[in-house]
Design an enzyme around this catalytic site. Structure first.
Site, mmCIF file in Angstrom:
data_model
loop_
_atom_site.group_PDB
_atom_site.id
_atom_site.type_symbol
_atom_site.label_atom_id
_atom_site.label_comp_id
_atom_site.label_asym_id
_atom_site.label_seq_id
_atom_site.Cartn_x
_atom_site.Cartn_y
_atom_site.Cartn_z
ATOM 1 N N ILE A 1 15.985 35.379 17.289
ATOM 2 C CA ILE A 1 14.710 35.943 17.735
ATOM 3 C C ILE A 1 14.673 37.409 17.335
ATOM 4 C CG2 ILE A 1 13.308 36.512 19.748
ATOM 5 C CD1 ILE A 1 14.554 33.957 21.044
ATOM 6 N N LEU A 2 13.647 37.786 16.610
ATOM 7 C CA LEU A 2 13.532 39.172 16.142
ATOM 8 C C LEU A 2 12.930 40.041 17.252
ATOM 9 C CD1 LEU A 2 12.198 38.306 12.579
ATOM 10 C CD2 LEU A 2 14.489 39.191 13.128
ATOM 11 N N ASN B 1 6.174 32.371 10.073
ATOM 12 C CA ASN B 1 7.167 31.391 10.536
ATOM 13 C C ASN B 1 6.570 29.994 10.418
ATOM 14 O OD1 ASN B 1 9.529 30.392 11.921
ATOM 15 N ND2 ASN B 1 8.277 30.200 13.768
ATOM 16 N N HIS C 1 6.782 26.237 12.282
ATOM 17 C CA HIS C 1 7.213 25.655 13.560
ATOM 18 C C HIS C 1 6.796 24.184 13.590
ATOM 19 C CE1 HIS C 1 8.334 25.686 17.770
ATOM 20 N NE2 HIS C 1 7.220 25.008 18.017
ATOM 21 N N ASP D 1 6.604 32.051 18.845
ATOM 22 C CA ASP D 1 5.705 30.980 18.371
ATOM 23 C C ASP D 1 4.265 31.213 18.824
ATOM 24 O OD1 ASP D 1 7.914 29.716 17.200
ATOM 25 O OD2 ASP D 1 8.348 28.603 19.032
ATOM 26 N N VAL E 1 7.999 16.412 6.048
ATOM 27 C CA VAL E 1 7.255 16.180 4.799
ATOM 28 C C VAL E 1 6.026 17.097 4.762
ATOM 29 C CG1 VAL E 1 5.883 14.482 3.516
ATOM 30 C CG2 VAL E 1 8.048 13.788 4.585
HETATM 31 C C1 GRF Z 1 12.112 23.132 10.371
HETATM 32 O O1 GRF Z 1 11.801 21.967 11.085
HETATM 33 C C2 GRF Z 1 11.261 24.284 10.846
HETATM 34 O O2 GRF Z 1 9.983 23.905 11.265
HETATM 35 C C3 GRF Z 1 12.038 24.799 12.019
HETATM 36 O O3 GRF Z 1 13.393 24.675 11.641
HETATM 37 C C4 GRF Z 1 13.520 23.624 10.686
HETATM 38 C C5 GRF Z 1 14.186 24.219 9.483
HETATM 39 O O4 GRF Z 1 14.508 23.250 8.528
HETATM 40 N N1 GRF Z 1 11.631 26.146 12.349
HETATM 41 P P1 GRF Z 1 14.989 23.685 7.072
HETATM 42 O O5 GRF Z 1 16.222 24.569 7.263
HETATM 43 O O6 GRF Z 1 13.878 24.405 6.404
HETATM 44 O O7 GRF Z 1 15.355 22.393 6.382
#
Ligand code: GRF
Length: 198
Positions: free
Chosen positions: A96-97, A111, A113, A149, A176
């Protein structure tokens, strides 16, 4: 007229599949961004290998080597200053920044999420969406503010939740869409800044 591409610093902590989606997007000459730096807070993670495979400068700033968040973030900043950076992309970055760091980069940290924010901020998003009997979830790319978030949403992708979904199955289906969403979000930002009109 050629317009300057956005320089991205991608912060990771692990496997780096979203990093890979950005690397792949940047291989298209029409894409309005380049990755100038990949930074991990954990050594020897798969994502660092992905950066090296793409010949992108990749470094570890291990938070465990610093006595405080401020010192850790000073080290992050020192690395960022060695490269051209317009936007910091958090891609599975599990630190956490601080409000100070976020303010220093005002409006330039984004970011990804794995939920449809503002629903399911924080961790275990898949488990919580399933436990609530939701029929959809998805992912969000958003600007980072000191609140976790919580910043302005750039793009969201919806994913249906199916009756037999487990957290793992749902996570894979959302991932995906994450890989589509992150490059799209960069295009949205580039367009808003007038970058990338090649
Ligand atoms: C992803 O699901 C992203 O949404 C979450 O952490 C995961 C990171 O996956 N914040 P990767 O390292 O990009 O494969």
């Amino acid at each position: 007229m050629a317009v300057k591409k956005l320089n991205l610093a991608v912060f990771i902590s692990g496997r780096g599949s979203n990093l890979q989606s950005l690397i792949d997007a940047c291989s298209d000459p029409e894409f309005p961004a380049n990755i100038s730096l990949v930074l991990s807070n954990r050594p020897e993670v798969l994502g660092l290998q992905k950066a090296e495979n793409a010949s992108i400068p990749a470094i570890t700033v291990d938070h465990k080597n610093y006595e405080s968040k401020a010192l850790f973030e000073n080290a992050l900043q020192a690395e960022l200053e060695k490269h051209p950076v317009d936007i910091i992309c958090l891609a599975g970055f599990m630190r956490i920044l601080s409000a100070e760091f976020v303010a220093r980069w005002g409006g330039k940290i984004i970011n990804i999420h794995p939920s449809l924010l503002p629903d399911y901020k924080g961790l275990n998003t898949y488990e919580r969406a399933l436990a609530d009997g939701q029929d959809k979830s998805g992912c969000t790319v958003h600007f980072v503010t000191p609140e976790i978030d919580d910043g302005e949403i750039i793009i969201q992708k919806e994913v249906r939740i199916l009756p037999d979904d487990t957290p793992d199955i749902l996570a894979k289906r959302i991932l995906v869409q994450e890989h589509i969403a992150y490059p799209e979000a960069i295009r949205v930002i580039a367009k808003s800044k007038g970058s990338g009109e090649l």
